[in-house]
Scaffold this motif. Structure first.
Motif, short mmCIF file in Angstrom:
data_model
loop_
_atom_site.label_atom_id
_atom_site.label_comp_id
_atom_site.label_asym_id
_atom_site.label_seq_id
_atom_site.Cartn_x
_atom_site.Cartn_y
_atom_site.Cartn_z
N ARG A 142 56.61 61.04 20.27
CA ARG A 142 55.38 61.54 19.66
C ARG A 142 55.61 62.04 18.23
O ARG A 142 54.70 62.02 17.41
N ALA A 143 56.84 62.52 17.96
CA ALA A 143 57.15 63.03 16.62
C ALA A 143 57.73 61.92 15.74
O ALA A 143 58.21 62.17 14.64
N GLY A 144 57.68 60.70 16.24
CA GLY A 144 58.14 59.55 15.46
C GLY A 144 59.61 59.24 15.62
O GLY A 144 60.17 58.47 14.84
N LEU A 145 60.26 59.85 16.62
CA LEU A 145 61.69 59.61 16.80
C LEU A 145 61.94 58.34 17.62
O LEU A 145 61.14 58.00 18.49
N SER A 146 63.03 57.69 17.31
CA SER A 146 63.40 56.51 18.10
C SER A 146 64.92 56.42 18.20
O SER A 146 65.65 57.19 17.56
N GLN A 147 65.36 55.48 19.02
CA GLN A 147 66.79 55.32 19.27
C GLN A 147 67.58 55.04 17.98
O GLN A 147 67.05 54.42 17.06
N ASP A 148 68.80 55.54 17.95
CA ASP A 148 69.74 55.32 16.85
C ASP A 148 69.46 56.12 15.58
O ASP A 148 70.15 55.94 14.58
N MET A 149 68.47 57.00 15.60
CA MET A 149 68.22 57.82 14.41
C MET A 149 69.33 58.85 14.28
O MET A 149 69.69 59.50 15.26
N PRO A 150 69.89 59.03 13.08
CA PRO A 150 70.97 60.01 12.91
C PRO A 150 70.45 61.44 12.99
O PRO A 150 69.32 61.73 12.59
N VAL A 151 71.29 62.34 13.50
CA VAL A 151 70.94 63.75 13.64
C VAL A 151 71.96 64.55 12.83
O VAL A 151 73.16 64.33 12.94
N ILE A 152 71.44 65.49 12.02
CA ILE A 152 72.31 66.25 11.12
C ILE A 152 71.97 67.74 11.16
O ILE A 152 70.92 68.13 11.68
N THR A 153 72.86 68.55 10.58
CA THR A 153 72.55 69.95 10.27
C THR A 153 72.97 70.13 8.81
O THR A 153 73.64 69.24 8.26
N PRO A 154 72.63 71.26 8.19
CA PRO A 154 73.06 71.44 6.80
C PRO A 154 74.57 71.34 6.65
O PRO A 154 75.07 70.98 5.58
N SER A 155 75.33 71.66 7.69
CA SER A 155 76.79 71.61 7.53
C SER A 155 77.39 70.23 7.78
O SER A 155 78.53 69.99 7.39
N GLY A 156 76.68 69.35 8.40
CA GLY A 156 77.25 68.02 8.58
C GLY A 156 76.57 67.17 9.65
O GLY A 156 75.60 67.58 10.27
N LEU A 157 77.16 66.00 9.82
CA LEU A 157 76.64 65.02 10.77
C LEU A 157 76.84 65.50 12.21
O LEU A 157 77.90 66.05 12.54
N VAL A 158 75.83 65.31 13.03
CA VAL A 158 75.88 65.80 14.42
C VAL A 158 76.02 64.64 15.41
O VAL A 158 76.81 64.69 16.33
N GLY A 159 75.22 63.60 15.21
CA GLY A 159 75.27 62.47 16.15
C GLY A 159 74.07 61.57 15.96
O GLY A 159 73.47 61.55 14.89
N LYS A 160 73.73 60.82 17.01
CA LYS A 160 72.57 59.94 16.92
C LYS A 160 71.77 59.98 18.21
O LYS A 160 72.30 60.33 19.28
N ILE A 161 70.51 59.61 18.09
CA ILE A 161 69.64 59.61 19.26
C ILE A 161 69.95 58.39 20.12
O ILE A 161 70.06 57.28 19.61
N THR A 162 70.11 58.63 21.43
CA THR A 162 70.40 57.50 22.31
C THR A 162 69.23 57.21 23.26
O THR A 162 69.05 56.08 23.68
#
Lengths: 280, 170
Positions: A142-162
């Protein structure tokens, strides 16, 4: 024959269950693009309860931590115990708001600076076991998210949506054994793959494509953009230990991640592929 | 309606799975956290016997698999074994409320998590055994051994509650 089955009914049932479970494991261990109906419904049904319980636990944790800080003040102000208790309650609440405000401000600042459109989301649950590393966030399709989108925080890369449902998404953290991200040494531009490890140790490993990669403890690792999922240049971590290449063709190093995976509360999801990013 | 009260068990397991994914991460020391679902499975085996322990383990493990959304069957299989093993103790050892749950939980966790390790290793996902022993299996076994005596009494009470009206006595 029938007698054999009657006599060994329990054993046969157990063997049957084991065979079915092994077959299921085999099928579900492959990368899947869709959740089964049961998985989808379980995730959707549990999300509100998870959101509420995680929030409650987060509040309790803040309260417990604040108890330690205020022990000495309480001793000095015994006669004002009741007043202090009132203020304490307020202080904890304010402290929680302040910490949240700081986190959100940093996130917002990062969000406005980021070259990518992002969606902010809250962590509402983690995987129940100790072998895998994934989180569930409170935003989904509903928020426009889909698989494989990268996830981050200000300090660095976190992972990806599966996996995504209407209202939640599962994020595979970089720490997970099935995770892999293209990384490079900022100083020498040597490239490799950043890998997670089963049974979270809190550290990542980078496998270099060249055994001659010149890498030193303290080198910064950033995303390379190779692989097409993660944009280039995002901080991943810092080399904590270099493992010398013995007989193999590749070299490994242990990487301490930039993102604080243990205390993830809010994250940003990059909801559009980066311009010019991504390679093979 | 004889076994109507048994719905309390699935409810308890569901609540535990919810707590495991939301509250328990806050109890982690370093990266080690207790596996309350596994402890509950062990205690079910200890209170009811191998068949019920295995069944409880299978159901709880499959629920954990659904929460994880990966390798459906992995935790179903390993938790089923843990419940079964704990159930074997039920027949052989006098059920005192401290040392038996503690020791059973410790051993069952080691066996169950070692099996998980072996399966993940077969899929090429686990690091060396030493590393897994130090970071996951060992801490989980200690943590679960501490949690087991704490959870034993409330679960024994739940058993008494569910046994009411069924003619079974704890």
């Amino acid at each position: 024959m029938a007698r054999f089955f009657r006599r060994n009914a329990r054993l046969l049932a157990a063997v049957g269950v084991v065979v079915v479970l092994v077959a299921l494991m085999n099928v579900t261990s492959q990368e899947r693009h869709h959740l089964t109906y049961i998985e989808q419904k379980t995730a959707e049904l549990m999300a509100p309860a998870q959101r509420w319980t995680y929030g409650l636990a987060s509040g309790i944790r803040a309260w417990v931590l604040s108890l330690g800080e205020l022990r000495s003040i309480r001793a000095d102000n015994n006669r004002l115990k009741e007043t202090v208790a009132d203020y304490e309650q307020l202080r904890v609440q304010l402290e929680e708001y302040r910490a949240e405000n700081e986190r959100l401000k940093a996130l917002l600042e990062f969000k406005t600076q980021a070259a990518y459109p992002t969606v902010a989301a809250r962590v509402i649950a983690r995987n129940p076991d100790s072998w895998f590393s994934q989180i569930i966030i409170d935003k989904g399709r509903r928020a426009g998210l889909s698989q494989d989108m990268p996830v981050i925080t200000p300090s660095g890369l976190v992972g990806k949506i599966t996996k995504v449902t209407e209202t939640t998404a599962t994020v595979l953290l970089l720490l997970d054994p099935e995770s892999g991200a293209g990384g490079l040494v900022e100083r020498t531009r040597d490239t490799g793959v950043v890998l997670g490890q089963a049974g979270a140790t809190g550290n990542l490993r980078i496998k270099f494509f060249s055994r001659d990669a010149k890498i030193e403890v303290g080198d910064d690792i950033v995303s390379s953009g190779l692989g097409g999922v993660f944009p280039a240049g995002l901080p991943i971590g810092r080399v904590a230990q270099v493992e010398p290449a013995e007989f193999g063709l590749v070299q490994y190093a242990e990487v301490r991640p930039s993102a604080d995976f243990m205390h993830l509360e809010e994250v940003l999801v990059i909801n559009q592929p980066p311009a010019g990013g991504g390679g093979p | 309606m004889k076994y109507a009260r048994y719905w309390l068990w699935p409810l308890a397991i569901l609540a535990t799975a919810l707590l495991q994914s939301t509250v328990v991460p806050y109890l982690a020391i370093g990266w080690a956290k207790p596996d309350v679902i596994l402890v509950i499975v062990v205690l079910v085996g200890l209170l009811y016997g191998p068949a019920q322990g295995a069944l409880g383990g299978l159901c709880a493990g499959l629920l954990e698999d659904l929460f994880s959304g990966r390798f459906i069957g992995l935790f179903g299989l390993t938790r089923m074994l843990a419940g079964y093993l704990a159930g074997l103790v039920e027949r052989r050892v006098y059920k005192e409320p401290f040392m038996v749950p503690m020791a059973t939980s410790f051993v069952a966790t080691v066996v169950c998590e070692t099996l998980t390790y072996v399966i993940l290793r077969l899929f090429g996902l686990a690091p060396g055994f030493g590393r897994s022993l130090i970071h996951v299996i060992g801490p989980a076994a200690v943590y679960n051994a501490i949690a087991a005596p704490i959870l034993y009494r409330p679960l024994r009470r739940l058993k008494k509650e569910t046994d009411k009206g069924t003619g079974v006595h704890a």
